[in-house]
Design a protein around this motif. Structure first.
Motif, PDB file in Angstrom:
ATOM      1  N   LEU A 170      -7.086  -5.388   4.122  1.00  0.00           N
ATOM      2  CA  LEU A 170      -7.478  -4.345   2.951  1.00  0.00           C
ATOM      3  C   LEU A 170      -9.391  -4.018   3.661  1.00  0.00           C
ATOM      4  CD1 LEU A 170      -6.742  -4.756  -0.333  1.00  0.00           C
ATOM      5  CD2 LEU A 170      -5.528  -3.104   1.564  1.00  0.00           C
ATOM      6  N   LEU A 197       0.752  -1.319   0.156  1.00  0.00           N
ATOM      7  CA  LEU A 197       0.037   0.419   0.036  1.00  0.00           C
ATOM      8  C   LEU A 197       0.647   1.642  -0.046  1.00  0.00           C
ATOM      9  CD1 LEU A 197      -2.811  -1.050   2.692  1.00  0.00           C
ATOM     10  CD2 LEU A 197      -2.383  -0.927   0.091  1.00  0.00           C
ATOM     11  N   SER A 230      -6.472   1.636   0.483  1.00  0.00           N
ATOM     12  CA  SER A 230      -6.956   0.499   1.097  1.00  0.00           C
ATOM     13  C   SER A 230      -8.414   0.485   0.221  1.00  0.00           C
ATOM     14  CB  SER A 230      -7.256   0.188   2.035  1.00  0.00           C
ATOM     15  OG  SER A 230      -6.058   0.025   2.699  1.00  0.00           O
TER      16      SER A 230
END
Length: 177
Positions: A137, A110, A154
């Protein structure tokens, strides 16, 4: 070139072995050069060892190197969706490794998405093989006390990579009040 021919070429090519060793060098520039060399040869799509080594570098301490590893693996995985044939052993090794990414590794990915928009498609390909990613996520999205700062990323991957494609319907991207 068939798999047997590449395997013979790979085993006899000292430069490929040296590049594989440099993928785990403590120096970022050596890892980057090794990756460039191996990608130029198409080794990640032909050798399960090289594909696996790249996958282990998805948590590289250097963000730029990590991004290039993400893109290289994403290219290998997206070639399958485009109809190219990936050797079964390469795909099995990648599936085996990526299926077990943990929360910290997913957060590392991420971080790549937060800095390099060009890596987004590659990350989607990687997350498709990570069965645990949907839980991580959606947990990040739904955690109001989350201090990682990755809620937006996310959400993007939940909607774009899974729910819109029907891949991981168990993930819940909605914040509940």
């Amino acid at each position: 070139m068939n798999k047997t021919q590449f395997k013979a070429d790979f085993e006899g090519n000292k430069e490929i072995w040296l590049a594989a060793e440099r993928l785990v060098s403590p120096r970022a520039v050596e890892r980057e050069e090794a990756l460039d060399y191996l990608v130029e040869l198409g080794a990640p799509a032909k050798s399960p060892l090289i594909a696996y080594l790249l996958a282990t570098r998805l948590s590289d301490p250097e963000l730029e190197v990590r991004c290039h590893m993400v893109k290289a693996l994403g290219d290998v995985l997206s070639s399958v969706e485009q109809g190219e044939q990936l050797p079964d052993n390469v795909l099995r090794h990648l599936q085996g490794f990526l299926a077990h990414l943990n929360k910290e590794q997913i957060l590392d990915l991420l971080e790549v998405s937060g800095q390099y928009l060009s890596a987004e498609e590659s990350l989607i390909e990687i997350f498709k093989l990570c069965s645990y990613a949907g839980n991580v996520l959606s947990g990040i999205v739904n955690d109001r006390k989350n201090s990682t700062g990755y809620q937006a990323e996310s959400n993007i991957f939940l909607w774009r990579g899974w729910i819109s494609r029907g891949k991981y319907s168990s993930a819940s991207p909605c914040n509940e009040d």
